[in-house]
Structure formats: C-alpha cells, structure tokens
Design an enzyme around this catalytic site. Structure first.
Site, PDB file in Angstrom:
ATOM      1  N   HIS A  43       0.884  -1.185   0.000  1.00  0.00           N
ATOM      2  CA  HIS A  43       0.000   0.000   0.000  1.00  0.00           C
ATOM      3  C   HIS A  43       0.921   1.236   0.000  1.00  0.00           C
ATOM      4  CE1 HIS A  43      -3.427   2.461   0.635  1.00  0.00           C
ATOM      5  NE2 HIS A  43      -3.710   2.206   1.891  1.00  0.00           N
TER       6      HIS A  43
ATOM      7  N   HIS B 268      -2.599  -2.044  -9.645  1.00  0.00           N
ATOM      8  CA  HIS B 268      -3.558  -1.466  -8.715  1.00  0.00           C
ATOM      9  C   HIS B 268      -4.800  -2.327  -8.689  1.00  0.00           C
ATOM     10  CE1 HIS B 268      -6.020   1.528  -6.680  1.00  0.00           C
ATOM     11  NE2 HIS B 268      -4.879   2.054  -6.296  1.00  0.00           N
TER      12      HIS B 268
ATOM     13  N   ASP C 119       2.480   5.718  -6.652  1.00  0.00           N
ATOM     14  CA  ASP C 119       3.754   5.612  -5.946  1.00  0.00           C
ATOM     15  C   ASP C 119       4.959   5.538  -6.872  1.00  0.00           C
ATOM     16  OD1 ASP C 119       2.754   5.650  -3.369  1.00  0.00           O
ATOM     17  OD2 ASP C 119       2.158   3.551  -3.496  1.00  0.00           O
TER      18      ASP C 119
HETATM   19  N1  ACO Z   1       4.621  -6.604 -10.577  1.00  0.00           N
HETATM   20  C1  ACO Z   1       4.491  -7.810 -11.204  1.00  0.00           C
HETATM   21  N2  ACO Z   1       3.344  -8.479 -11.306  1.00  0.00           N
HETATM   22  C2  ACO Z   1       2.260  -7.934 -10.728  1.00  0.00           C
HETATM   23  C3  ACO Z   1       2.312  -6.690 -10.066  1.00  0.00           C
HETATM   24  C4  ACO Z   1       3.548  -6.011 -10.003  1.00  0.00           C
HETATM   25  N3  ACO Z   1       3.657  -4.842  -9.390  1.00  0.00           N
HETATM   26  N4  ACO Z   1       1.088  -6.384  -9.583  1.00  0.00           N
HETATM   27  C5  ACO Z   1       0.284  -7.408  -9.937  1.00  0.00           C
HETATM   28  N5  ACO Z   1       0.997  -8.336 -10.635  1.00  0.00           N
HETATM   29  C6  ACO Z   1       0.468  -9.558 -11.243  1.00  0.00           C
HETATM   30  C7  ACO Z   1       0.107 -10.588 -10.185  1.00  0.00           C
HETATM   31  O1  ACO Z   1       1.203 -11.442  -9.895  1.00  0.00           O
HETATM   32  C8  ACO Z   1      -1.030 -11.323 -10.872  1.00  0.00           C
HETATM   33  O2  ACO Z   1      -0.479 -12.169 -11.839  1.00  0.00           O
HETATM   34  P1  ACO Z   1      -1.161 -13.605 -12.140  1.00  0.00           P
HETATM   35  O3  ACO Z   1      -2.519 -13.282 -12.692  1.00  0.00           O
HETATM   36  O4  ACO Z   1      -0.246 -14.270 -13.103  1.00  0.00           O
HETATM   37  O5  ACO Z   1      -1.232 -14.306 -10.820  1.00  0.00           O
HETATM   38  C9  ACO Z   1      -1.759 -10.222 -11.621  1.00  0.00           C
HETATM   39  O6  ACO Z   1      -0.761  -9.236 -11.879  1.00  0.00           O
HETATM   40  C10 ACO Z   1      -2.920  -9.611 -10.857  1.00  0.00           C
HETATM   41  O7  ACO Z   1      -2.416  -9.073  -9.665  1.00  0.00           O
HETATM   42  P2  ACO Z   1      -3.113  -9.184  -8.245  1.00  0.00           P
HETATM   43  O8  ACO Z   1      -2.056  -9.453  -7.207  1.00  0.00           O
HETATM   44  O9  ACO Z   1      -4.277 -10.138  -8.315  1.00  0.00           O
HETATM   45  O10 ACO Z   1      -3.686  -7.722  -8.079  1.00  0.00           O
HETATM   46  P3  ACO Z   1      -4.242  -7.103  -6.736  1.00  0.00           P
HETATM   47  O11 ACO Z   1      -5.348  -6.241  -7.134  1.00  0.00           O
HETATM   48  O12 ACO Z   1      -4.508  -8.146  -5.712  1.00  0.00           O
HETATM   49  O13 ACO Z   1      -2.991  -6.258  -6.173  1.00  0.00           O
HETATM   50  C11 ACO Z   1      -1.463  -4.512  -5.818  1.00  0.00           C
HETATM   51  C12 ACO Z   1      -2.836  -4.914  -6.371  1.00  0.00           C
HETATM   52  C13 ACO Z   1      -1.331  -4.987  -4.340  1.00  0.00           C
HETATM   53  C14 ACO Z   1      -1.318  -3.004  -5.858  1.00  0.00           C
HETATM   54  C15 ACO Z   1      -0.362  -5.198  -6.686  1.00  0.00           C
HETATM   55  O14 ACO Z   1      -0.482  -4.746  -8.023  1.00  0.00           O
HETATM   56  C16 ACO Z   1       1.029  -4.927  -6.158  1.00  0.00           C
HETATM   57  O15 ACO Z   1       1.470  -5.625  -5.239  1.00  0.00           O
HETATM   58  N6  ACO Z   1       1.765  -3.904  -6.728  1.00  0.00           N
HETATM   59  C17 ACO Z   1       3.080  -3.542  -6.240  1.00  0.00           C
HETATM   60  C18 ACO Z   1       2.984  -2.750  -4.960  1.00  0.00           C
HETATM   61  C19 ACO Z   1       2.477  -1.359  -5.193  1.00  0.00           C
HETATM   62  O16 ACO Z   1       2.930  -0.635  -6.067  1.00  0.00           O
HETATM   63  N7  ACO Z   1       1.536  -0.968  -4.327  1.00  0.00           N
HETATM   64  C20 ACO Z   1       0.967   0.390  -4.360  1.00  0.00           C
HETATM   65  C21 ACO Z   1      -0.459   0.335  -4.791  1.00  0.00           C
HETATM   66  S1  ACO Z   1      -1.095   1.972  -4.908  1.00  0.00           S
HETATM   67  C22 ACO Z   1      -1.371   2.414  -3.327  1.00  0.00           C
HETATM   68  O17 ACO Z   1      -1.653   1.663  -2.466  1.00  0.00           O
HETATM   69  C23 ACO Z   1      -1.257   3.783  -3.040  1.00  0.00           C
END
Ligand code: ACO
Length: 434
Positions: free
Chosen positions: A268, A307, A363
C-alpha cells in the site's frame, strides 16, 4: 421496463428466489433466505480480500478504474489539483462542498490553531530510538494522542468529532516533521502560523538557525498538489482499516493509528519507499531488461506498478509526472527519473504487463520527486499519511453517521477439524476454576 431484480434458482432444492438490485449490487443478506432446510444457516458470499464486495455506500470519492477517472465529491482530480489548495480540498472531503471565502478563513484559522502538539507528546517522540523508522513513530504517536484528548471518546457528539478532525489534520504534519527531525537528531521546530499548511510543514522539516523560514514557492505548491492527489482513494486498505477499527467506536486517534499502520505496508503506501529501493537496485538503464525478466519469473514485484482498481493509467501518476518537471527545474533532475521512464516504457510494451493491465500507480513517480526535494526514502510513506489523514477522517465520519453501519465483523467459512477430544497424554493440569 426491465425489473431491477435478480432471479436465483437453488439447484439443491429447485427453489426460486428474487432479490432486488440496487446501485448495481445485491445485498449479501438477501442470500441468507436461501436454505436447504430449517437447520441451514443460509447462503453466504465468499470474497477473500473483498474483490467484489461493497462494504458501504459512500459520497466521498468516485473511481472508474477502467477509464482512469478519479473524483472527490464529483470534482475531477485534475481540476482540484490545478485550482485548489490542499486545505480547500480537505474541507471538501470533510464537508462535502468546497468552502466559501468565509468558510475557508474559518477552516484555515482552525487548522492553524491546532498545529502544536502537547509538550509531553514531543517528549514521548524524543524517546524513540535514534534510528526509529519515521512511519513507525507516526503510527505510535497517533495512538498516543488518545491519551492527551480523552474527551475524543465521545464520538456521538458532532461538535466533539469536528474538534478531533481539525486536531488530526492540523497535527499530523507536526508529528511527521518531528519524526523526521528525530531521525536526523535535530531539535524540533514549532509551527509558524504565518505560513500555509504546506509551507509550515516545510518550515518544521527544514528550518535551522534562520529567524524565519521561507519556502521555495514552486516546491511548496508541488507538495501541496501531491497532498491533494493523496488525500483520498475510496475504500483502499487504510480507509477500510479506519472504518473497521472505527466501527467498534474507539476515539479517532486510535482508529487513525490503525489506518496508518495499514498504510505502512509495502503493498500500500509503503510502495513509494520500495520503488526508490528498486531503482537503486536496478542502478542503470541497461539492467532493466534483466530486472523485468526476474519480475516476470515471479522473483519479485515491479514496485509502483499495478492497482486493485485501476486497470488503466492512474490519473494521479499522470499529474505527478508533470509536477516532476517543475520540481526538477528547481532542484535539478533526479538521475533515477531516467531509469523510471525507461522502466515504464519497457513495461508498458511487455505482454506480461499489458495482459494483466499493470500500469504505474501513484507511488511510481512520487518518490523520485520527494527524493529530489531532499527527503530520505523512509519519509515517503509519512508524506502519504499526512494528506490521507483527511480521507480517513471523511470515511470515519461517514461511517459513524451511516444508519446502516454496525461493528464491522465479517463471516468466515470454517474449514478446520471437526469436533475432537484432547488426547489422554495431556492429563489434567488443574481443575477448572481452581
Ligand atoms: N509486478 C508484477 N506483477 C504484478 C504486479 C507487479 N507490481 N502487480 C500485480 N501483478 C500480477 C500478479 O502477480 C497477478 O499475476 P497472475 O494473474 O499471473 O497471478 C496479476 O498481476 C494480478 O495481480 P493481483 O495481485 O491479483 O492484483 P491485486 O489487485 O490483488 O494487487 C497490488 C494490487 C497490491 C497493488 C499489486 O499490483 C502490487 O502488489 N503492486 C506492487 C505494490 C504497489 O505498487 N503498491 C501500491 C499500490 S497503490 C497504493 O496503495 C497507493
């Protein structure tokens, strides 16, 4: 005209049910009537991580994640960032409308008169270890404020609620600045009421021996816009924490401590700090393809990408990119920007990211600007928490005044052991009640 209902057939019993659809949703409680017999508890919906569950009705923030739209109380984020100050936006989020001139004067005056923290809170902060993380200092100090304002427990009184809302918005920059100064071993700087909200924050961060701190207007405005962009984001992890903790009716300081703890995590608000660490690890544009390969192999995430709601470019990231240019004219370019731009370019063309609709989020670029302004990465999440306090409080207030809300208490699907007996070898340790 088509009926706004959903017809369900339970194939276990062949029974048909009709449930109303309101605002594009059915009520989960309407499923409870679906039973196989009188002993059956009734059907529940299963939704780990709330992927498809609305926990409330809200009038605060609207997001269309597919189109990349963000609005506070109906106003597009782009217009608010261009025309308003952070405190005007804070007023909007809390009160539902932008302030009149008179309302603005009263609001700004109120906030300015609550920026100081009690000397005992200052002393409390001084007792953290020299290397304590500023976000952890912030979380703990927010909880500690509950001890300073015991009357805040009276959450049923709207006037009392308003006083705590003003206090929290006013004091969070002071606590944030002191957390920062603590990590540098510098004395704490008292607030200066002549300055704007953001300028005063800069004053408390960076004033040394000069008699009066003068903020660079470009940097002060950039920070103010960054605060506007971070002020709210509907039911994100920390807003949900604010509502969930607040639903058991503690005072708002304890609820805000819970919300800020949720923000601290790397998935987050903690992501902005992680982005900078990631850019340091990459080090050079030539290493990007190898890094992306490892991300795709699942070795780690590309921080600042992806996201839960946005499946398109995060509109805040777009504005932040523009601010970056203005800031760099003052501070000089952050060499990490080049790596970030190239990383974005490569990722947005890569099938892995395209298929999963992974775009830069808020971010991705914010940390690069913060670093150019002189902040250490440990401060980035704290910089997020300052404006997000307003969003948390808007949600807290909305939750408390919503007649449909109760203590937040999800159900579970128990999939553990059936009834069993403790084995004989454990004997009897003590008689019950002895
Ligand atoms: N890098 C690589 N792969 C990713 C990323 C990433 N940053 N984010 C998602 N994916 C992939 C997942 O592995 C998943 O792949 P799969 O379908 O092969 O299993 C797919 O994309 C879908 O991702 P989910 O994890 O289901 O998406 P979710 O909605 O649960 O998570 C989140 C969202 C937590 C923001 C995620 O994208 C993440 O961890 N990003 C990196 C951390 C980040 O930047 N957080 C800030 C968010 S903005 C904020 O809070 C202000």
């Amino acid at each position: 005209m088509a009926e706004n209902t959903l017809t369900l057939i339970d194939n276990r019993t062949n029974q048909t049910y009709k449930v109303p659809i309101e605002n594009g949703a059915i009520r989960a409680m309407d499923l409870r009537q679906i039973k196989t017999g009188p002993e059956d508890f009734g059907l529940m919906s299963y939704d780990p991580a709330f992927m498809n569950t609305a926990s409330c009705k809200s009038t605060i923030t609207f997001i269309d994640g597919d189109k990349g739209i963000l609005r506070y109380r109906g106003y597009p984020i782009e217009q608010l960032a261009e025309h308003c100050t952070f405190l005007e936006v804070a007023y909007l989020l809390i009160h539902g409308e932008l302030p009149t001139e008179q309302q603005k004067r009263g609001w700004v005056d109120d906030i300015k008169h609550h920026t100081m923290i009690h000397e005992t809170t200052k002393d409390f902060m001084a007792r953290f270890r020299y290397d304590a993380h500023p976000m952890e200092i912030l979380v703990s100090t927010l909880a500690a404020l509950a001890t300073v304002y015991p009357e805040a427990k009276n959450i049923a009184d709207p006037e009392n609620r308003r006083r705590q809302i003003v206090r929290l918005i006013a004091k969070v920059p002071t606590i944030a600045a002191y957390a920062y100064r603590h990590s540098l071993g510098f004395p704490y700087v008292y607030p200066d009421n002549d300055l704007s909200y953001t300028e005063n924050f800069m004053n408390m961060l960076w004033k040394m021996v000069e008699p009066k701190y003068v903020a660079n207007p470009v940097l002060a405005r950039a920070l103010d816009i960054l605060f506007i962009l971070h002020a709210d984001h509907e039911q994100n992890c920390s807003a949900n924490a604010m509502r969930a903790v607040g639903s058991s009716h503690p005072d708002p300081y304890l609820a805000a401590a819970g919300a800020s703890a949720a923000l601290a995590g790397p998935l987050h608000g903690g992501a902005n700090e992680e982005v900078l660490k990631m850019l340091d690890v990459i080090g050079d544009k030539k290493n990007i393809p190898d890094y992306i390969k490892k991300v795709k192999e699942g070795q780690f995430l590309l921080m600042g990408f992806g996201h839960r709601v946005y499946k398109n470019y995060d509109p805040r990231a777009r504005i932040i990119k523009q601010i970056a240019e203005q800031v760099f004219q003052v501070t000089g370019t952050n060499p990490k920007l080049e790596i970030a731009l190239e990383l974005e370019k490569i990722a947005l063309q890569d099938e892995y990211f395209v298929k999963r609709k992974l775009y830069p989020n808020v971010d991705f670029y914010s940390g690069i600007i913060y670093e150019a302004m002189g902040f250490k990465p440990e401060m980035f999440t704290v910089l997020f928490a300052i404006p997000r306090m307003t969003g948390w409080l808007a949600h807290w207030q909305e939750m408390l005044t919503d007649k449909e809300q109760k203590i937040a208490r999800p159900r579970q699907l128990y999939v553990g052991s059936d009834l069993r007996k403790v084995p004989e070898q454990f004997g009897i340790k003590a008689a019950i009640g002895a």
